[in-house]
Design a protein around this motif. Structure first.
Motif, PDB file in Angstrom:
ATOM      1  N   TYR A 190       0.807  -1.216   0.000  1.00  0.00           N
ATOM      2  CA  TYR A 190       0.000   0.000   0.000  1.00  0.00           C
ATOM      3  C   TYR A 190       0.847   1.275   0.000  1.00  0.00           C
ATOM      4  O   TYR A 190       0.675   2.149  -0.869  1.00  0.00           O
ATOM      5  CB  TYR A 190      -0.946   0.009   1.201  1.00  0.00           C
ATOM      6  CG  TYR A 190      -1.683   1.313   1.347  1.00  0.00           C
ATOM      7  CD1 TYR A 190      -2.629   1.711   0.403  1.00  0.00           C
ATOM      8  CD2 TYR A 190      -1.414   2.182   2.403  1.00  0.00           C
ATOM      9  CE1 TYR A 190      -3.294   2.921   0.511  1.00  0.00           C
ATOM     10  CE2 TYR A 190      -2.074   3.392   2.524  1.00  0.00           C
ATOM     11  CZ  TYR A 190      -3.010   3.758   1.578  1.00  0.00           C
ATOM     12  OH  TYR A 190      -3.658   4.958   1.680  1.00  0.00           O
ATOM     13  N   ASP A 191       1.748   1.411   0.939  1.00  0.00           N
ATOM     14  CA  ASP A 191       2.501   2.663   1.030  1.00  0.00           C
ATOM     15  C   ASP A 191       3.420   2.877  -0.160  1.00  0.00           C
ATOM     16  O   ASP A 191       3.541   3.988  -0.682  1.00  0.00           O
ATOM     17  CB  ASP A 191       3.291   2.711   2.343  1.00  0.00           C
ATOM     18  CG  ASP A 191       2.391   3.006   3.532  1.00  0.00           C
ATOM     19  OD1 ASP A 191       1.586   3.950   3.445  1.00  0.00           O
ATOM     20  OD2 ASP A 191       2.466   2.282   4.533  1.00  0.00           O
ATOM     21  N   PHE A 242      -6.939   7.851   4.848  1.00  0.00           N
ATOM     22  CA  PHE A 242      -6.337   6.525   4.826  1.00  0.00           C
ATOM     23  C   PHE A 242      -7.358   5.454   4.467  1.00  0.00           C
ATOM     24  O   PHE A 242      -7.122   4.633   3.571  1.00  0.00           O
ATOM     25  CB  PHE A 242      -5.698   6.183   6.169  1.00  0.00           C
ATOM     26  CG  PHE A 242      -5.389   4.721   6.298  1.00  0.00           C
ATOM     27  CD1 PHE A 242      -4.358   4.149   5.570  1.00  0.00           C
ATOM     28  CD2 PHE A 242      -6.165   3.900   7.108  1.00  0.00           C
ATOM     29  CE1 PHE A 242      -4.086   2.785   5.643  1.00  0.00           C
ATOM     30  CE2 PHE A 242      -5.905   2.536   7.199  1.00  0.00           C
ATOM     31  CZ  PHE A 242      -4.865   1.976   6.467  1.00  0.00           C
ATOM     32  N   PHE A 243      -8.487   5.412   5.162  1.00  0.00           N
ATOM     33  CA  PHE A 243      -9.433   4.322   4.942  1.00  0.00           C
ATOM     34  C   PHE A 243     -10.023   4.350   3.534  1.00  0.00           C
ATOM     35  O   PHE A 243     -10.219   3.304   2.916  1.00  0.00           O
ATOM     36  CB  PHE A 243     -10.519   4.318   6.010  1.00  0.00           C
ATOM     37  CG  PHE A 243     -10.085   3.688   7.299  1.00  0.00           C
ATOM     38  CD1 PHE A 243     -10.013   2.312   7.415  1.00  0.00           C
ATOM     39  CD2 PHE A 243      -9.719   4.464   8.381  1.00  0.00           C
ATOM     40  CE1 PHE A 243      -9.596   1.709   8.600  1.00  0.00           C
ATOM     41  CE2 PHE A 243      -9.287   3.875   9.568  1.00  0.00           C
ATOM     42  CZ  PHE A 243      -9.227   2.491   9.671  1.00  0.00           C
ATOM     43  N   ASP A 244     -10.271   5.540   2.997  1.00  0.00           N
ATOM     44  CA  ASP A 244     -10.792   5.624   1.627  1.00  0.00           C
ATOM     45  C   ASP A 244      -9.762   5.099   0.629  1.00  0.00           C
ATOM     46  O   ASP A 244     -10.086   4.315  -0.278  1.00  0.00           O
ATOM     47  CB  ASP A 244     -11.158   7.070   1.287  1.00  0.00           C
ATOM     48  CG  ASP A 244     -12.421   7.540   1.982  1.00  0.00           C
ATOM     49  OD1 ASP A 244     -13.130   6.689   2.567  1.00  0.00           O
ATOM     50  OD2 ASP A 244     -12.702   8.753   1.950  1.00  0.00           O
ATOM     51  N   SER A 245      -8.530   5.519   0.797  1.00  0.00           N
ATOM     52  CA  SER A 245      -7.477   5.135  -0.140  1.00  0.00           C
ATOM     53  C   SER A 245      -7.132   3.654  -0.020  1.00  0.00           C
ATOM     54  O   SER A 245      -6.977   2.952  -1.032  1.00  0.00           O
ATOM     55  CB  SER A 245      -6.235   5.992   0.106  1.00  0.00           C
ATOM     56  OG  SER A 245      -5.169   5.583  -0.710  1.00  0.00           O
ATOM     57  N   PHE A 246      -7.031   3.162   1.211  1.00  0.00           N
ATOM     58  CA  PHE A 246      -6.659   1.761   1.413  1.00  0.00           C
ATOM     59  C   PHE A 246      -7.759   0.819   0.920  1.00  0.00           C
ATOM     60  O   PHE A 246      -7.486  -0.234   0.330  1.00  0.00           O
ATOM     61  CB  PHE A 246      -6.356   1.513   2.890  1.00  0.00           C
ATOM     62  CG  PHE A 246      -5.943   0.099   3.200  1.00  0.00           C
ATOM     63  CD1 PHE A 246      -4.878  -0.498   2.537  1.00  0.00           C
ATOM     64  CD2 PHE A 246      -6.627  -0.642   4.154  1.00  0.00           C
ATOM     65  CE1 PHE A 246      -4.500  -1.800   2.819  1.00  0.00           C
ATOM     66  CE2 PHE A 246      -6.254  -1.940   4.445  1.00  0.00           C
ATOM     67  CZ  PHE A 246      -5.192  -2.520   3.773  1.00  0.00           C
ATOM     68  N   ALA A 247      -9.012   1.184   1.125  1.00  0.00           N
ATOM     69  CA  ALA A 247     -10.118   0.352   0.652  1.00  0.00           C
ATOM     70  C   ALA A 247     -10.064   0.197  -0.860  1.00  0.00           C
ATOM     71  O   ALA A 247     -10.270  -0.904  -1.401  1.00  0.00           O
ATOM     72  CB  ALA A 247     -11.451   0.957   1.082  1.00  0.00           C
ATOM     73  N   ASP A 252      -8.845  -3.275  -5.618  1.00  0.00           N
ATOM     74  CA  ASP A 252      -8.147  -3.494  -6.885  1.00  0.00           C
ATOM     75  C   ASP A 252      -7.322  -4.777  -6.868  1.00  0.00           C
ATOM     76  O   ASP A 252      -7.094  -5.392  -7.921  1.00  0.00           O
ATOM     77  CB  ASP A 252      -7.228  -2.318  -7.192  1.00  0.00           C
ATOM     78  CG  ASP A 252      -7.990  -1.065  -7.586  1.00  0.00           C
ATOM     79  OD1 ASP A 252      -9.188  -1.177  -7.916  1.00  0.00           O
ATOM     80  OD2 ASP A 252      -7.399   0.029  -7.540  1.00  0.00           O
ATOM     81  N   ALA A 253      -6.880  -5.209  -5.674  1.00  0.00           N
ATOM     82  CA  ALA A 253      -5.987  -6.365  -5.574  1.00  0.00           C
ATOM     83  C   ALA A 253      -6.719  -7.694  -5.479  1.00  0.00           C
ATOM     84  O   ALA A 253      -6.178  -8.735  -5.872  1.00  0.00           O
ATOM     85  CB  ALA A 253      -5.072  -6.197  -4.356  1.00  0.00           C
TER      86      ALA A 253
END
Length: 356
Positions: A190-191, A242-247, A252-253
């Motif tokens: 992620y990062d 963070f939560f929006d981007s990580f979700a 996608d994965a």
């Protein structure tokens, strides 16, 4: 008025008072100590103990907490060293802040003591505080350094929903446990995928899977799997960002035939977010000039993050999170040096004298 306050006697009484399951006895000790010295503390609806002196500006708040983590560790003393639960986290800092509160005159400004009841759990007390302050000193074990930044801490889950089937014909179902492989890869990448920058003091953020559970039978394609993760943030990342981007990254994965839901752990109060206070803030400079160590990051998330959004905030106190032998705060061997508790009280008192 009683004789002068003994910071070491209060510290010993505090460490002897268990507050890992219920803070009532410890709160009574604090309230009684304030009343004995002519103050009329308030216990608000959230369980905070509040006392103030002075009416002017600037307004500086002294904050720490009276709860401790389990299990309780009995008080012991060997020369300069006090051992026991809360010795450094945070009854050493509490004793030092209390001594400074009693000692300062606050001729022109105002000093408020604001002691919270549940920092180690949900921070309901800190979330309820609205003190309109010009600066905060938050008591935690910093080895007498002025800590001006800290990571935040979020917790959340990745929930994967597939379709159950007989393990003899796995292609007829959607294996949620198998999809965890992709979700864990998303955690790892992620990062790097978004080019996360390191904070100059705190370094990079971290994202760590901490628990995983799924399936209900050895011969059945599992239709559910849950991954719990721990996020340690650095400024300027926020919870929503963070939560929006990580979700989106996890979605996608993971294969399309598995449903993905990413969200924060249930919590009644905001998560402890990262904060960063300028080294040239008045409260920082006052502590350093009074003898605190040079500004540096603090190694754990604290309720300071709630206050830093409104005013410059410094984490300071006697004791350490860990030493050369291993963990200290929250550990069975928790300890603090009595001389450091006394020195912390002197430093905070001198800092307040120069500010208020």
């Amino acid at each position: 008025m009683p004789d002068s306050f003994s910071v070491l006697d209060f510290h010993e009484r505090a460490v002897r008072t268990p507050s890992h399951e219920d803070v009532e006895e410890m709160r009574e000790l604090l309230v009684e100590t304030l009343r004995e010295r002519g103050h009329d503390p308030e216990v608000d609806d959230a369980g905070n103990v509040l006392a103030s002196k002075g009416r002017g500006e600037p307004h500086v708040v002294l904050n720490t907490h009276i709860d401790t983590v389990p299990p309780h560790v009995e008080f012991a003393r060997d020369g300069d060293v006090v051992e026991g639960r809360g010795a450094c986290d945070a009854k050493g800092p509490l004793a030092a802040l209390l001594a400074a509160f009693f000692a300062v005159d606050a001729d022109e400004g105002k000093v408020t003591l604001a002691i919270t009841p549940d920092e180690e759990t949900d921070s309901m007390g800190a979330a309820a505080l609205d003190l309109d302050a010009d600066g905060f000193i938050v008591g935690e074990p910093t080895d007498l350094d002025a800590c001006t930044s800290a990571r935040g801490r979020f917790q959340g889950t990745v929930e994967l929903a597939g379709e159950g089937a007989h393990a003899a014909e796995p292609e007829t179902g959607a294996n949620a446990v198998a999809a965890a492989e992709h979700a864990l890869e998303a955690v790892r990448t992620y990062d790097a995928s978004r080019g996360a920058a390191e904070h100059p003091e705190l370094g990079p953020p971290t994202l760590t899977p901490t628990r995983i559970a799924g399936g209900d039978a050895a011969n059945r394609v599992p239709d559910d799997c849950t991954i719990v993760f721990d996020r340690r943030t650095v400024p300027p990342e926020t919870q929503t960002e963070f939560f929006d981007s990580f979700a989106a990254h996890v979605r996608d994965a993971v294969p399309e035939h598995v449903v993905v839901a990413v969200g924060p752990a249930e919590r009644e109060t905001p998560f402890l977010e990262a904060f960063d206070t300028a080294d040239d803030s008045a409260v920082v400079e006052a502590l350093v000039d009074a003898g605190a160590g040079s500004p540096r990051p603090f190694g754990a998330a604290t309720e300071a993050s709630y206050f830093a959004v409104d005013a410059p905030t410094v984490v300071f106190g006697p004791g350490v999170l860990a030493d050369d032998e291993g963990p200290v705060a929250h550990a069975q061997r928790e300890y603090v040096n009595r001389s450091d508790v006394e020195r912390a009280a002197e430093i905070v008192t001198a800092a307040l004298d120069s500010v208020v």
